[in-house]
Design a protein around this motif. Structure first.
Motif, PDB file in Angstrom:
ATOM      1  N   TRP A 183      48.716 118.277  15.389  1.00  0.00           N
ATOM      2  CA  TRP A 183      49.878 118.856  16.052  1.00  0.00           C
ATOM      3  C   TRP A 183      51.093 117.957  15.821  1.00  0.00           C
ATOM      4  N   VAL A 184      50.888 116.656  16.054  1.00  0.00           N
ATOM      5  CA  VAL A 184      51.987 115.714  15.883  1.00  0.00           C
ATOM      6  C   VAL A 184      52.496 115.733  14.445  1.00  0.00           C
ATOM      7  N   GLU A 185      51.563 115.754  13.490  1.00  0.00           N
ATOM      8  CA  GLU A 185      52.004 115.736  12.092  1.00  0.00           C
ATOM      9  C   GLU A 185      52.640 117.060  11.683  1.00  0.00           C
ATOM     10  N   SER A 186      52.293 118.153  12.385  1.00  0.00           N
ATOM     11  CA  SER A 186      52.897 119.434  12.020  1.00  0.00           C
ATOM     12  C   SER A 186      54.394 119.433  12.331  1.00  0.00           C
ATOM     13  N   GLY A 187      54.848 118.559  13.236  1.00  0.00           N
ATOM     14  CA  GLY A 187      56.270 118.471  13.539  1.00  0.00           C
ATOM     15  C   GLY A 187      57.072 118.053  12.329  1.00  0.00           C
ATOM     16  N   VAL A 188      56.664 116.960  11.694  1.00  0.00           N
ATOM     17  CA  VAL A 188      57.438 116.481  10.548  1.00  0.00           C
ATOM     18  C   VAL A 188      57.273 117.434   9.352  1.00  0.00           C
ATOM     19  N   ARG A 189      56.083 118.020   9.224  1.00  0.00           N
ATOM     20  CA  ARG A 189      55.893 118.995   8.125  1.00  0.00           C
ATOM     21  C   ARG A 189      56.858 120.158   8.274  1.00  0.00           C
ATOM     22  N   SER A 190      56.973 120.682   9.495  1.00  0.00           N
ATOM     23  CA  SER A 190      57.859 121.825   9.726  1.00  0.00           C
ATOM     24  C   SER A 190      59.325 121.440   9.553  1.00  0.00           C
ATOM     25  N   ALA A 191      59.682 120.234   9.964  1.00  0.00           N
ATOM     26  CA  ALA A 191      61.064 119.770   9.811  1.00  0.00           C
ATOM     27  C   ALA A 191      61.420 119.652   8.327  1.00  0.00           C
ATOM     28  N   VAL A 192      60.483 119.127   7.533  1.00  0.00           N
ATOM     29  CA  VAL A 192      60.710 119.009   6.085  1.00  0.00           C
ATOM     30  C   VAL A 192      60.839 120.404   5.462  1.00  0.00           C
ATOM     31  N   LEU A 193      59.996 121.323   5.884  1.00  0.00           N
ATOM     32  CA  LEU A 193      60.060 122.674   5.316  1.00  0.00           C
ATOM     33  C   LEU A 193      61.385 123.363   5.652  1.00  0.00           C
ATOM     34  N   ALA A 194      61.938 123.044   6.826  1.00  0.00           N
ATOM     35  CA  ALA A 194      63.241 123.614   7.190  1.00  0.00           C
ATOM     36  C   ALA A 194      64.315 123.179   6.188  1.00  0.00           C
ATOM     37  N   VAL A 195      64.224 121.927   5.727  1.00  0.00           N
ATOM     38  CA  VAL A 195      65.170 121.454   4.713  1.00  0.00           C
ATOM     39  C   VAL A 195      64.890 122.136   3.372  1.00  0.00           C
ATOM     40  N   ALA A 196      63.608 122.219   3.031  1.00  0.00           N
ATOM     41  CA  ALA A 196      63.243 122.851   1.750  1.00  0.00           C
ATOM     42  C   ALA A 196      63.733 124.295   1.695  1.00  0.00           C
ATOM     43  N   GLN A 197      63.741 124.964   2.848  1.00  0.00           N
ATOM     44  CA  GLN A 197      64.123 126.382   2.883  1.00  0.00           C
ATOM     45  C   GLN A 197      65.614 126.579   3.139  1.00  0.00           C
ATOM     46  N   GLY A 198      66.357 125.477   3.262  1.00  0.00           N
ATOM     47  CA  GLY A 198      67.803 125.599   3.436  1.00  0.00           C
ATOM     48  C   GLY A 198      68.251 125.782   4.873  1.00  0.00           C
ATOM     49  N   ALA A 199      67.329 125.664   5.837  1.00  0.00           N
ATOM     50  CA  ALA A 199      67.706 125.848   7.239  1.00  0.00           C
ATOM     51  C   ALA A 199      68.263 124.568   7.853  1.00  0.00           C
TER      52      ALA A 199
END
Lengths: 327, 327
Positions: free
Chosen positions: B87-103
């Motif tokens: 769960w904790v690691e999913s935070g940084v994964r999702s934050a990185v994906l937001a950058v990858a997707q332009g959000a």
């Protein structure tokens, strides 16, 4: 007394300490070593020095001392050989041999660390189970003094070497700093599982399974910040590469900014000497930085005299070798 | 504007910076991350935050802001999974994906370094020739700012990894610090021949043979003290183990004693953020310590915004990839 420049020091005075000083070791040798020897003599009337190196440099020390103090200085002349490198290294070799032969009680050198460690291992002998004698430095912290080792003797050490260094460090804190049940930590980069390199991942299980001298306790992983605060460990063990880099960084920071103050003690007056003690050899060998100043060298000489007077090396060795499970 | 809590931030305002903040990363998350996010918003009216993590924590930030500022906050909710670790690691994964997707324009996390580096390498991609993206920290010195890398991403790195890190560090000093012809040093434990471990003995010949971005020059071996004084090098390269230990030691010393002052500048006002930038990935990823405070996190968020506004990552990449001899 009175046999100056004979290469032989008088023995038997109460509290006397005879330190063999390597005049050739250090970036600014022999000039700063001459300064350090003079400062040390002026501060300690029971100190005798065996000055190992060029006669001219020893003569500068003798010339600067009052006539009544000159009997405290002996010399062991070293002449230049064919190559500068071997000449410089012959200084520390000869100083170590003076201790091995009973002509001095301890060695002080600011020369090449590798040459000093090798000379001491060969000339004095290593204690049982010691593959690579470590250099132990003492750092000031807000919680008191902290022993950091190894600070430059072992690079790429194996697990058993670091485990022995933890034992030696625990004995040091117990004997020299009077710490009961020293807390020994392993330096790494994070306390989460799987952090650190191969060495650091293998060591915790080994360190948790041994008995540490002086009632020492392995308290687990520590980080760079814990070496500054001193709140969780009295002894921090690491490889000689990491230890040397951290020591030089922190010592320079403390020189620029002032050292951390031990709460409840005066701001000055409790700064440990900027010198490291070689552990695991059969004799007292103190090492200063290559860039050491005259006052640093004087502090190193005084530290060597203190260790001799309290018979620290013998007390550490007895503490380690009478322990269960030691080869 | 006005689409708060939509997971989508408004784009296109001049000077705006949209930072994805990992609410779950850090020893004291989410409380100190909430504090840091608020402080950062108050200090920078053009800042937009995408808060990634528990909705309750994001709600605390929204509730503490004046109504007119709430439109600058978006949320990306992460619910607890089966295991706390993932769960904790999913935070940084999702934050990185937001950058990858332009959000979002950049990521800020105080979470596990390994998880952040892996998420960034997979989610954003590595630049050509980068095996292990390094973390670059900036330390204050009496001579100005100094880039130290790697501070925790690579343990046991091979020679080519360290050589690439030297190139990335040179580009960083040139682009972010405006240093012309950055001086790049290799951290070791003594400048005599044969000193250091296997890695350090192999590297000097390799580093002397490459061209460094921004007109950088390899100036040879440096030691721990040189990281404090800053007088011989603008960039110091080392393995992630040694770099992390030294960084944590020096940062704690400077926190206790005050940082070294850049001669000619006011005592405060030029302290670099206690945050590291991940280099060699296709995006802006800033990492704070696990033990970071609210003000540290706010400084990390401001640093991420500054890097985005000056398009630093793209400028470094262009500087490296247009150079001769680069894969």
């Amino acid at each position: 007394m009175g046999a100056a420049a004979s290469g032989q020091l008088t023995v038997g005075e109460p509290g006397a300490a005879r330190i063999a000083v390597d005049l050739l070791g250090g970036d600014h040798a022999p000039a700063v070593v001459v300064d350090g020897a003079l400062l040390a003599c002026q501060a300690d009337p029971a100190l005798h020095l065996l000055l190992v190196g060029p006669l001219e440099a020893a003569g500068e020390v003798l010339g600067a001392l009052p006539p009544g103090d000159r009997a405290r200085i002996s010399t062991l002349p070293i002449a230049p050989g064919d190559r500068v490198e071997s000449w410089v290294e012959s200084g520390v070799r000869s100083a170590v041999l003076a201790v091995a032969q009973g002509a001095a009680d301890a060695v002080l050198s600011a020369g090449n660390t590798g040459a000093t460690v090798t000379s001491a291992a060969l000339g004095l002998g290593r204690r049982p189970g010691v593959r690579r004698p470590p250099l132990a430095a003492v750092l000031p912290t807000t919680a008191g003094r902290l022993v950091l080792l190894d600070v430059g003797s072992s690079v790429d050490p194996d697990e058993e070497t670091v485990v022995m260094h933890a034992r030696l460090g625990s004995a040091y804190a117990s004997v020299v700093h009077g710490v009961s049940e020293p807390r020994v930590g392993l330096l790494t980069i994070g306390t989460e599982r799987g952090k650190g390199d191969r060495l650091r991942r293998a060591l915790p299980a080994l360190l948790a399974g041994i008995e540490l001298p002086g009632g020492g306790r392995y308290i687990g992983l520590v980080e760079g910040n814990d070496v500054v605060t001193g709140t969780v460990a009295d002894v921090v063990v690491t490889d000689g590469f990491t230890g040397n880099v951290l020591l030089k960084g922190l010592e320079t920071a403390y020189a620029e900014l002032g050292p951390p103050h031990h709460h409840g003690r005066p701001p000055d007056g409790d700064s440990p000497p900027r010198a490291a003690l070689l552990l695991g050899v059969r004799g007292t060998v103190v090492v200063c930085h290559g860039a050491a100043s005259g006052p640093d060298l004087a502090a190193g000489i005084a530290f060597a005299a203190q260790l001799h007077r309290q018979a620290a090396i013998a007390a550490m060795a007895e503490m380690i070798e009478t322990q269960r499970g030691v080869p």
